[in-house]
Motif scaffolding. Structure first.
Motif: not given
Length: 393
Positions: A209-215, A217-219, A226-230, A339-341
């Motif tokens: 969920e934290y990576a999705i929230q980060a996206m 801002g990234v986009v 594109l963040y793929i959750i496999w 920030t890191h992304m």
């Protein structure tokens, strides 16, 4: 005339494919490599089952019902009477029966063949029972193996295991011959995307969920991201609470308007697909929530294939991503991940530098290399007084 060399027989105790379990995959990968070594016969597994039955292949020599105490003694007798030269006990909390998995200790106590232990989890603050179990297993074994250097000290100080009994071997990574990042992106239809990914069983401790929230801002500056959750939901989690966590994540994607920037692949990946998902990734993410996680197979795979990795600072990540091999974000912190992304996406030259550093370590972690250390240890066990006294007739 040359004397014929007696081939060694290795058996693993633990879960086995097709049971959906990371430990089972680990065992299978090692088995596949051992049987390529000329002085070993194809290894076998004594498989531990939960409350399900599985259609095992010929490599499974016997089965233990996790919750049936009598099965452990029966398995010990079967192993003692077999031609097994060395038993490899895969230890992980949750796969053996009894309090904290204590039934496996009873099995070990009845063995007359030599064995080693691979500790997949080494807790920094174990319960008294957990500590007692690991200490007993270690005392009876020839050697214990951990897959991270910073856990060696825990084994010595927390579990009171003799330093000369401990070996550290990297988590192995299987080699899969696959196309380049460019080729794979084209094949999957992502040629114009910057791909970020996470793979493995979905469960609340993964911090997705934290990576999705980060996206979100990234986009704003990288709409092509594109963040793929496999991967499918962990079978134990699904059995207990269903798809609650996955639904939470998909609802979050909708809420943030990220339908074009976050994708889910809800199934168990083949080994080839896992590697392909990594190779085509520009960034690999492990935003896990547990700071004491000793080993992560998914992180090991990411390193093995030289990806740029952004992770939270759990124990394994701190060690493996040192010296510029990755970036560590704060726990439970989407802004830190963002920030890191952005740093990686904005600086392609930094991405190339980090990939080269990661790949240098990753090449030493391929199973073809790691298995050499295990094979050397197996030979050592058999040639020692321990092995001679314990070997089955």
């Amino acid at each position: 005339m040359n004397k014929e060399i007696k081939k060694r027989n290795i058996v693993f105790l633990g879960t086995s494919l097709p049971r959906e379990c990371g430990l089972a995959t680990f065992s299978q990968d090692m088995l596949d490599e051992i049987q390529k070594i000329s002085d070993f016969n194809p290894p076998h597994i004594m498989a531990v089952n939960n409350d399900k039955t599985y259609e095992y292949g010929s490599q499974v020599m016997g089965q233990i019902n996790q919750f049936e105490r009598a099965d452990y003694l029966k398995a010990a007798n079967e192993l003692n009477q077999s031609n097994t030269d060395v038993l490899v006990i895969q230890h992980e909390f949750g796969i053996y029966g009894g309090e904290s998995g204590e039934y496996v200790v009873e099995l070990a106590e009845h063995l007359t063949i030599p064995f080693i232990i691979i500790f997949h989890t080494v807790l920094s603050e174990p319960s008294d029972k957990q500590r007692q179990i690991m200490k007993k297993l270690a005392d009876m074994s020839y050697k214990v193996v951990t897959m991270v250097q910073n856990k060696v000290q825990d084994l010595i100080e927390v579990y009171d295991i003799a330093a000369d009994k401990i070996e550290m071997y990297h988590h192995g990574v299987p080699f899969v011959d696959t196309g380049s990042r460019t080729e794979l992106k084209e094949r999957y239809g992502y040629s114009d995307r910057q791909v970020l990914s996470t793979f493995g069983f979905l469960s609340p401790g993964k911090g997705i969920e934290y990576a999705i929230q980060a996206m979100s801002g990234v986009v704003k500056t990288h709409p092509e991201a594109l963040y793929i959750i496999w991967g499918k939901t962990h079978p134990v989690v699904k059995q207990q609470v269903g798809e609650v966590y996955r639904q939470k994540l998909t609802d979050l994607v909708t809420e943030l308007g990220l339908e074009n920037n976050v994708a889910f692949v809800d199934r168990l990946l083949t080994q080839e697909e896992v590697v392909q998902s990594l190779v085509m990734s520009d960034i690999y993410l492990t935003p896990y929530l547990g700071k004491d996680q000793a080993v992560s197979g998914t992180l090991a795979y990411g390193i093995g294939y030289g990806r740029v990795i952004i992770s939270t600072p759990y124990r394994y990540a701190i060690e493996m991503l040192a010296d510029g091999r990755g970036m560590l974000a704060e726990f439970n912190d989407s802004a830190s991940l963002e920030t890191h992304m952005l740093n990686i996406l904005d600086h392609p030259e930094l991405k190339t530098e980090m990939e080269n550093k990661t790949l240098a370590l990753g090449q030493t972690m391929m199973w073809s290399e790691v298995v050499k250390s295990y094979a050397k240890l197996f030979r050592e066990v058999m040639s020692s007084s321990y092995g001679l006294k314990g070997s089955a007739v």
